[in-house]
Enzyme design. Structure first.
Site, PDB file in Angstrom:
ATOM      1  N   ASP A 191       0.837  -1.205   0.000  1.00 33.16           N
ATOM      2  CA  ASP A 191       0.000   0.000   0.000  1.00 33.16           C
ATOM      3  C   ASP A 191       0.876   1.262   0.000  1.00 33.16           C
ATOM      4  O   ASP A 191       1.625   1.511   0.945  1.00 33.16           O
ATOM      5  CB  ASP A 191      -0.896  -0.053   1.253  1.00 33.16           C
ATOM      6  CG  ASP A 191      -2.017   0.967   1.205  1.00 33.16           C
ATOM      7  OD1 ASP A 191      -2.045   1.801   0.279  1.00 33.16           O
ATOM      8  OD2 ASP A 191      -2.873   0.926   2.114  1.00 33.16           O
TER       9      ASP A 191
ATOM     10  N   GLY B 298      -4.797   3.623  -8.161  1.00 35.64           N
ATOM     11  CA  GLY B 298      -4.978   3.819  -9.603  1.00 35.64           C
ATOM     12  C   GLY B 298      -4.032   4.826 -10.236  1.00 35.64           C
ATOM     13  O   GLY B 298      -4.177   5.149 -11.420  1.00 35.64           O
TER      14      GLY B 298
ATOM     15  N   ASP C 181     -10.167   4.507  -1.658  1.00 34.49           N
ATOM     16  CA  ASP C 181     -10.877   3.570  -0.777  1.00 34.49           C
ATOM     17  C   ASP C 181     -12.394   3.623  -0.936  1.00 34.49           C
ATOM     18  O   ASP C 181     -12.988   4.690  -0.809  1.00 34.49           O
ATOM     19  CB  ASP C 181     -10.555   3.880   0.693  1.00 34.49           C
ATOM     20  CG  ASP C 181      -9.100   3.645   1.016  1.00 34.49           C
ATOM     21  OD1 ASP C 181      -8.281   3.562   0.085  1.00 34.49           O
ATOM     22  OD2 ASP C 181      -8.780   3.543   2.208  1.00 34.49           O
TER      23      ASP C 181
END
Ligand code: GAL
Length: 517
Positions: free
Chosen positions: A260, A301, A322
């Protein structure tokens, strides 16, 4: 984008607002029609028909199968390096050293009947030949996650029957590491040992024992880190420790890594190359390990990740920010995330999937409460059917992130998550993501070609009242007679030969499989 802790804090607050908003909702399944018949007592083997693994690596797979227990499992044609436990249906051992396809026939027999199913093990470089499925703790546990809660999750995945439909990964999200400056002593401590190896916080006394436990259930274990110095919740990340962290995750026995972006923006630039750099690095490290670790990119993205996520070794990549933070407009947030994700259909394929984020239904947690306080989803039943249908048509990774405990996992939620025919659309071996057939203010239509030459079609009504929706064979590129199978009801309709029309509820969906006659 989220590049520093301040933003992480804003996100967490936004999450709180979202979750509080959910508080006003009725019980998750209250008054909603359960469309899907219960699975029969005789065995039904579910899950994908293809499975990828790298030569000589540890292998394990639990045959997902519904039906009355005890079941006697068999696996004809199983390579010699693998062994089946006939009682549990768990296959262990190592993937054959020789590359190639190994076609196995699974069998399952109980007092009521029997089932057979072909399963192709593809030994080569590719993992995740079908979209990964499982559970992530994030929207239930947030920074309260512990070893004990992850074990309970693994147990619940079996007890609820979800594992019998193919849910397989039990994933720890953020907050298992040390949090620098934490006031809570459980989260405090040295982040790394003398050799630089990352240390879990006090809530995870023994990671190896935890993955052993998850594996003993026939399930797989996922872990999370950030390429930045800190994760989104402010815990220790893997920046400048990528090698040693990946090796540690493999030694601990993890099978999936969510990577992440979070604070990486504080140490990297903003060019396409900068976006790719941390994922390229980790992708190469993971490929060199002697363990199969499915690689989930999470960077919301940026830089059109769907175009290059596969090249850097990703098996899936989040295409948006999210879902849990999404502002609701006229339609619930999953629609706009779904619409965005649907645009990248041509970039998906076996081993490389667009990830529109978790499935947030059932009961969800609260980021800021120190104790558990699950609240039911605000989505009505039709919206939940739309959510799951859209994810299945888009060949999305299916990760439920609601509460798995029996008192919260109501029949309605399970019926949405566990329809074998809907899941089969997601898991289809052809690995195509649905294309957008139509997207207007009122209607959204997706069509996904399947391996057996049938076509899965979802007709979504975006308006505020029930309406008919029609698709013609010209819209769908079809010819001739097709049998209509309603997938939520698991019921055959008639044969149609030039168009299909149906009435669709407000915010709802009709999901059909059109089977050539
Ligand atoms: C976000 C990510 C979420 C969750 C969270 C953990 O950036 O998109 O899915 O992992 O971080 O802090």
């Amino acid at each position: 984008m989220k590049t520093n802790l301040r933003i992480a804090a804003i996100l967490t607050i936004a999450t709180l607002v979202f979750v509080v908003h959910l508080g006003a909702a009725p019980a998750a399944g209250l008054g909603q029609a359960i469309l899907t018949p219960k699975p029969p007592l005789e065995p039904r083997i579910n899950g994908p028909s293809v499975y990828g693994g790298r030569p000589g690596h540890p292998f394990f797979y639990r045959i997902p199968c519904t039906g009355q227990r005890p079941i006697d499992f068999s696996a004809t044609g199983l390579p010699g390096s693998l062994k089946l436990d006939r009682q549990t249906g768990i296959i262990t051992g190592s993937t054959p050293n020789q590359r190639g396809n190994y076609v196995v026939t699974f069998g399952a027999k109980n007092a009521r009947g029997s089932a057979r199913r072909s399963f192709k093990i593809v030994v080569g470089d590719m993992l995740a030949l079908t979209p990964p499925m499982g559970w992530s703790d994030w929207y239930t546990r947030y920074n309260r996650v512990t070893d004990a809660l992850m074990r309970q999750a693994a147990e619940a995945m079996l007890a609820s029957g979800m594992a019998d439909f193919g849910y397989q990964y039990v994933n720890i999200d953020d907050c298992w590491m040390v949090k620098p400056g934490a006031k809570d002593p459980e989260l405090d401590g040295p982040p790394r040992d003398a050799s630089g190896a990352i240390q879990p916080n006090h809530r995870f006394p023994d990671m190896r024992a935890l993955t052993d436990y998850i594996h003993s259930k026939g399930l797989k274990a996922g872990i999370y880190t950030s390429p930045g110095p800190l994760t989104c919740a402010g815990f220790v990340g893997s920046y400048q420790h990528e090698q040693i962290d990946a090796r540690t995750f493999a030694e601990w026995g993890f099978d999936l890594l969510k990577y992440d972006w979070c604070s990486y923006g504080t140490v990297g630039g903003k060019t396409l190359e900068d976006y790719q750099k941390p994922y390229k690095l980790m992708g190469a490290i993971l490929r060199g390990l002697d363990r199969d670790i499915v690689f989930n990119l999470c960077q919301y993205g940026m830089g059109q990740v769907s175009k290059w996520g596969g090249e850097v070794g990703g098996n899936s990549w989040r295409t948006t920010d999210d879902l849990g933070l999404r502002k609701e407009t006229k339609l619930p947030g999953f629609y706009s995330i779904g619409f965005k994700n649907a645009l990248h259909a041509e970039d998906a394929g076996p081993g490389r999937w667009n990830d529109p984020d978790y499935i947030l239904i059932g009961y969800l947690g609260n980021a800021f409460k120190s104790e558990e306080s699950p609240e039911p989803t605000a989505l009505n039943g039709d919206e939940q059917y739309s959510y799951m249908s859209m994810w299945a048509l888009m060949a999305a990774p299916l990760f439920f992130s609601g509460d798995l405990r029996m008192q919260y996992l109501d029949d309605f939620t399970l019926n949405v998550l566990c329809n074998a025919e809907v899941i089969a659309v997601d898991q289809d071996a052809l690995g195509k993501q649905a294309r957008i057939v139509r997207h207007t203010d009122d209607e959204f239509v997706l069509a996904k070609p399947l391996e057996d030459a049938s076509l899965a079609v979802g007709l979504f009504n975006l308006t505020e009242s029930s309406k008919p929706i029609t698709v013609t064979w010209r819209d769908l590129g079809l010819r001739g007679g097709h049998r209509v199978r309603n997938l939520w009801r698991q019921k055959d309709g008639g044969t149609v030969d030039s168009q299909y029309s149906t009435r669709v509820n407000r915010h709802g969906v009709v999901l059909v499989r059109l089977i050539p006659q």
